[in-house]
Enzyme design. Sequence first.
Site, PDB file in Angstrom:
ATOM      1  N   LEU A  90       0.823  -1.216   0.000  1.00 51.65           N
ATOM      2  CA  LEU A  90       0.000   0.000   0.000  1.00 51.65           C
ATOM      3  C   LEU A  90       0.851   1.257   0.000  1.00 51.65           C
ATOM      4  O   LEU A  90       0.464   2.290  -0.522  1.00 51.65           O
ATOM      5  CB  LEU A  90      -0.888   0.036   1.254  1.00 51.65           C
ATOM      6  CG  LEU A  90      -2.023  -0.962   1.335  1.00 51.65           C
ATOM      7  CD1 LEU A  90      -2.593  -0.968   2.745  1.00 51.65           C
ATOM      8  CD2 LEU A  90      -3.113  -0.622   0.331  1.00 51.65           C
ATOM      9  N   GLY A  91       1.967   1.167   0.623  1.00 46.67           N
ATOM     10  CA  GLY A  91       2.802   2.360   0.715  1.00 46.67           C
ATOM     11  C   GLY A  91       4.053   2.070   1.505  1.00 46.67           C
ATOM     12  O   GLY A  91       4.284   0.955   1.985  1.00 46.67           O
ATOM     13  N   GLY A  93       6.541   3.604   4.488  1.00 46.45           N
ATOM     14  CA  GLY A  93       6.759   4.567   5.561  1.00 46.45           C
ATOM     15  C   GLY A  93       8.230   4.668   5.880  1.00 46.45           C
ATOM     16  O   GLY A  93       9.063   4.026   5.242  1.00 46.45           O
ATOM     17  N   GLY A  94       8.538   5.444   6.861  1.00 41.92           N
ATOM     18  CA  GLY A  94       9.919   5.617   7.250  1.00 41.92           C
ATOM     19  C   GLY A  94      10.532   4.347   7.814  1.00 41.92           C
ATOM     20  O   GLY A  94      11.742   4.174   7.798  1.00 41.92           O
ATOM     21  N   VAL A  98       3.908  -1.044   4.081  1.00 43.11           N
ATOM     22  CA  VAL A  98       2.566  -1.390   4.560  1.00 43.11           C
ATOM     23  C   VAL A  98       1.870  -2.191   3.449  1.00 43.11           C
ATOM     24  O   VAL A  98       1.874  -1.773   2.287  1.00 43.11           O
ATOM     25  CB  VAL A  98       1.761  -0.118   4.903  1.00 43.11           C
ATOM     26  CG1 VAL A  98       0.379  -0.485   5.409  1.00 43.11           C
ATOM     27  CG2 VAL A  98       2.486   0.724   5.938  1.00 43.11           C
ATOM     28  N   LYS A 116       1.737  -3.398   8.691  1.00 45.30           N
ATOM     29  CA  LYS A 116       2.985  -2.611   8.599  1.00 45.30           C
ATOM     30  C   LYS A 116       4.139  -3.493   9.060  1.00 45.30           C
ATOM     31  O   LYS A 116       4.097  -4.042  10.159  1.00 45.30           O
ATOM     32  CB  LYS A 116       2.880  -1.367   9.483  1.00 45.30           C
ATOM     33  CG  LYS A 116       4.032  -0.392   9.281  1.00 45.30           C
ATOM     34  CD  LYS A 116       4.020   0.738  10.281  1.00 45.30           C
ATOM     35  CE  LYS A 116       3.222   1.918   9.790  1.00 45.30           C
ATOM     36  NZ  LYS A 116       3.413   3.104  10.671  1.00 45.30           N
ATOM     37  N   ASP A 215       2.895  13.915  15.443  1.00 47.15           N
ATOM     38  CA  ASP A 215       3.325  13.837  14.040  1.00 47.15           C
ATOM     39  C   ASP A 215       2.119  13.961  13.097  1.00 47.15           C
ATOM     40  O   ASP A 215       1.917  13.122  12.217  1.00 47.15           O
ATOM     41  CB  ASP A 215       4.081  12.522  13.804  1.00 47.15           C
ATOM     42  CG  ASP A 215       4.916  12.551  12.534  1.00 47.15           C
ATOM     43  OD1 ASP A 215       5.168  13.654  12.012  1.00 47.15           O
ATOM     44  OD2 ASP A 215       5.319  11.475  12.065  1.00 47.15           O
TER      45      ASP A 215
HETATM   46  N1  LIG Z   1      -4.379   1.384   7.777  1.00 48.59           N
HETATM   47  C1  LIG Z   1      -4.018   1.690   6.522  1.00 48.59           C
HETATM   48  N2  LIG Z   1      -4.876   1.541   5.503  1.00 48.59           N
HETATM   49  C2  LIG Z   1      -4.497   1.862   4.249  1.00 48.59           C
HETATM   50  N3  LIG Z   1      -3.299   2.332   3.901  1.00 48.59           N
HETATM   51  C3  LIG Z   1      -2.395   2.507   4.860  1.00 48.59           C
HETATM   52  C4  LIG Z   1      -2.697   2.196   6.229  1.00 48.59           C
HETATM   53  N4  LIG Z   1      -1.616   2.487   6.966  1.00 48.59           N
HETATM   54  C5  LIG Z   1      -0.706   2.956   6.127  1.00 48.59           C
HETATM   55  N5  LIG Z   1      -1.137   2.966   4.855  1.00 48.59           N
HETATM   56  C6  LIG Z   1      -0.399   3.409   3.655  1.00 48.59           C
HETATM   57  O1  LIG Z   1       0.952   3.136   3.838  1.00 48.59           O
HETATM   58  C7  LIG Z   1       1.707   4.345   3.727  1.00 48.59           C
HETATM   59  C8  LIG Z   1       2.879   4.284   4.675  1.00 48.59           C
HETATM   60  O2  LIG Z   1       2.402   4.464   5.995  1.00 48.59           O
HETATM   61  P1  LIG Z   1       3.358   4.700   7.216  1.00 48.59           P
HETATM   62  O3  LIG Z   1       2.529   5.060   8.373  1.00 48.59           O
HETATM   63  O4  LIG Z   1       4.264   3.528   7.362  1.00 48.59           O
HETATM   64  O5  LIG Z   1       4.312   5.872   6.758  1.00 48.59           O
HETATM   65  P2  LIG Z   1       4.082   7.416   6.521  1.00 48.59           P
HETATM   66  O6  LIG Z   1       3.148   7.950   7.557  1.00 48.59           O
HETATM   67  O7  LIG Z   1       3.713   7.635   5.094  1.00 48.59           O
HETATM   68  O8  LIG Z   1       5.530   7.975   6.732  1.00 48.59           O
HETATM   69  P3  LIG Z   1       6.334   8.163   8.071  1.00 48.59           P
HETATM   70  O9  LIG Z   1       6.925   6.851   8.431  1.00 48.59           O
HETATM   71  O10 LIG Z   1       7.342   9.135   7.645  1.00 48.59           O
HETATM   72  O11 LIG Z   1       5.391   8.674   9.107  1.00 48.59           O
HETATM   73  C9  LIG Z   1       0.733   5.463   4.012  1.00 48.59           C
HETATM   74  O12 LIG Z   1       1.135   6.653   3.416  1.00 48.59           O
HETATM   75  C10 LIG Z   1      -0.554   4.905   3.441  1.00 48.59           C
HETATM   76  O13 LIG Z   1      -0.618   5.163   2.056  1.00 48.59           O
END
Ligand SMILES: Nc1ncnc2c1ncn2[C@@H]1O[C@H](COP(=O)(O)OP(=O)(O)OP(=O)(O)O)[C@@H](O)[C@H]1O
Length: 686
Positions: A90-91, A93-94, A98, A116, A215
Site C-alpha cells: 500500500l505504501g 513509511g519511514g 505497509v 505494517k 506527528d
Molecule cells: N491502515 C491503513 N490503511 C491503508 N493504507 C495505509 C494504512 N496504513 C498505512 N497505509 C499506507 O501506507 C503508507 C505508509 O504508511 P506509514 O505510516 O508507514 O508511513 P508514513 O506515515 O507515510 O511515513 P512516516 O513513516 O514518515 O510517518 C501510508 O502513506 C498509506 O498510504
Amino acid sequence: MPSRELRSLPPTPTLSQPVHRQRHHLLPPLAGGIAAAASLLILFTFCFRKISHKKTVPSSDSESNKKPPHRFSYSSLRRATSNFSPALRLGQGGFGSVYSGTLKSPTSNNVSVAVKVMDSGSLQGEREFQNELFLSGKIYSKYIVSTIGFSSDKRGRRMLLVYELLSNGSLQDCLLHRKCSELKDWKKRYSIALDIAKGLEYLHHFCDPAVIHGDIKPSNILLDDNFNAKIGDFGLARLKSEDQVEIEVKKESPVGGNGVVEDNGSVAEETESVSVVTVNGFEEFHRGVEQSPESVVIGVELSPEAHVVSPRTVADMVSPSEGIEKTSLSEGIFDRSSIDSGIEIGDKKSGVKKNKKKKSVTGKDWWWKQDTGGTDSGVVKDYVMEWIGNEIKKERPKTEWIGASSSSGVVGKTEKKKHKKRLDWWVSLDDEKNVKKEKRRPAREWWKEEYCEELARKKKKKKKQQGGIGSVSDDCHSDSWWPRDDELYADRKKKRSRSRSSKSSMDWWLDGFSSELRRARKNSYDSASGEIPKSGGISSTPSMRGTVCYVAPEYGSCGDLSEKCDVYSYGVLLLVLIAGRRPLQVTGSPMSEFQRANLLSWARHLARAGKLLDLVDQSVESLDKEQALLCITVALRCLQKSPARRPSMKEVVGMLSGDLEAPQLPVELSPSPPSRFPFKSHKKVR
Ligand SMILES: Nc1ncnc2c1ncn2[C@@H]1O[C@H](COP(=O)(O)OP(=O)(O)OP(=O)(O)O)[C@@H](O)[C@H]1O
C-alpha cells in the site's frame, strides 16, 4: 382438663427453642455485617478498578468498542498478505512497508487489514511499535485508525502491526499524488478537516491523560471508503505529563480569544503495565497495576516466546514523572535529543550541556527562519534543507548513504555525480575531523548550486532555441539569485496551469530528496511498479521530533511537546488541505514562485493583503467561500508563534462546526484596517 391446662400452659421449652431464639437475635447483626462487608468489598473493588483502570480512558460510549490488540502468528500474516507480495504493498513509511491483507476466519467474516512491517533495530521503529500497541488497547474513536494486533517473526527481526484497512489510503497520497477526484469537492475537504479536528479533540480532551500525537501530517491521515478521515501512526505519540499540566495551570493563559477555557484533564498517578494472556490461541493485551515479576517479560525482543511488550518501556510511557525524567536524561524511549534536529537543545532539568555545535540555529532562529519566509525566504529554505541534511546524517549510518547514492538508477550520470557529491558532504559530517572544516562551508551553498545549475540549464536551452550561447555564472555566485519582491506576482497564472509532469528541477530536487530518503531507508522505491508512493516532497519523518514543516517551532527548538504542537501541525495540514499542495514546494519556473514556495509565509502574506481566497486549490469545485475563509483563519490562528495564543482543538472543532463564534485573524495578520471576515452565519456542520 389436663389437656386444657396443657393447652394454656406455655409450651415446654425444648433444647432447640432457646437456640432458635438466639439465632433470631443474631440474624439482624449478621445480615448487617454481611451487608457492610459486601458494600466494603464493592467499594474496594470500585476504588481498585478506578485506580488501576484509570489512565487514558476513552469516553464511556467507546469503552464497549475497545478491544485489546491480538497477537497474530507471523505465518498467518504472511498468508494474509500473500507472503508480503509487492502487489499488495500500500505504501512505504519511514520504518517499513505497509501491505493490504485479508485475515480469513472460519467462524466470522474475513477481515481486511493493513500490515505494517518494520525492521527491528532502530530505536524509532521499536518506539513506534510499542507506542502503537500500548495506545491501541486504550483509545477508540471513529476518528482514529484502530490497531487490530501485532506479530513478529521468529527471530524478532521484523515487527508487524496490523491495522484496520482504510481503502482510500493516506490524505497525502489522495490529495497530492493520485489527486482523487472526490477531493475536488469542497464539502469533502471540509469534512476531512473537521474529522481530523475531532480526532485531535478526542486525543487531547477525552483521553486521560491527554494523548499528544506528535506527528500530524497528511500521510498520517487515512481515508476510508467514504473519505472519512482517521488519524493514524502513533509512533511519536506521548501521554501528557503531570508537569505539563502543572505548568499550564500556572500559566492560565486565555486561549483563542473565544473565552473557552481549555480542559486539560487529570493526570496519571499509577504505573500501569501490559501483559498478554492467551485467549483462544491469541494473546491479548491486558492492563493492570504493576504485574508481578513472573507475569511480565522484561526486554524489547518480541519473539513469539516473549509474550509481552517490554513493561519497562510501557511504564515509561505511562508514568508521567518517569517520562519526564527520561526526557531530561535524554535516554530511553522518550529520548528527545539524541536523534534531535541538531538545533540547540538544552536540558534545563538535568543541566545537560547544550548542543553548542549549531550556534547558528538557536531556538529563536528556528522560529524566525520558518516564520519570515516572505522576507527572507532564502534563509528559510537553507535552514530547512540544512536541517534535513542533519537529520539524515544522524539517522542513517554512513554505509547506507553511500549505498543509497550509488544505487540510484533513476538519475543520469551527471546527476548521479551530483547526488554523490551532496551525499558525501552529509556523510563526511560523520567524520569528527571534518566537522569543523565542513561547517565553514556556507549552508546555503550546496543547494544554491543546485538551483543555479538548473538556471544555467534553462538559460542554455533558451539561448539555444534563440540561436545564442550564454552563461549564468553571475547569477549563481551572487546573492541576487533569490527573488525580488517585484517578481512575486509575475507569471502566477501561467504557473498555476502548469501540469505536474512539467516539474521544475527544484521540484525534482524535493521529490528526488524524498526518493533518496526512501532508498536510504533500504526500502527501494520502484517508480515503475505503479505502486503508491510514500509521502512526497520532504514530508517524511526524519526526526523523532516530528516532520519538517509540520513540527511546531517551540518543539523544533527546545520546548516540550504539548497539545499545542499538534494544534500547530493541524494548522499546517489545514493549509495543505485547502491549497492542495505541500507546505514547501516549488512547482513552476524559478523566481516568481519562491515566495509561494513556503505555504505558511504565503498564507500570511495573503492574509495581510486581504486575498486569502487566493490560497484555495484551483481544482476545488463548489467552493463555499465562507467556509474556506473560516478554515484559513482557523489555520492561521493555529499557526501562531505563541502556543498559548493557539486555540485548543476543542475550540477548533467549535469554530469549524459553527458552535463557536467565527474567529478573527491574528491582529498582526489582519489586513489594514483590521476587520473581521464577513462570515454571514454560523452554520452548524454535522
Ligand atoms: N491502515 C491503513 N490503511 C491503508 N493504507 C495505509 C494504512 N496504513 C498505512 N497505509 C499506507 O501506507 C503508507 C505508509 O504508511 P506509514 O505510516 O508507514 O508511513 P508514513 O506515515 O507515510 O511515513 P512516516 O513513516 O514518515 O510517518 C501510508 O502513506 C498509506 O498510504
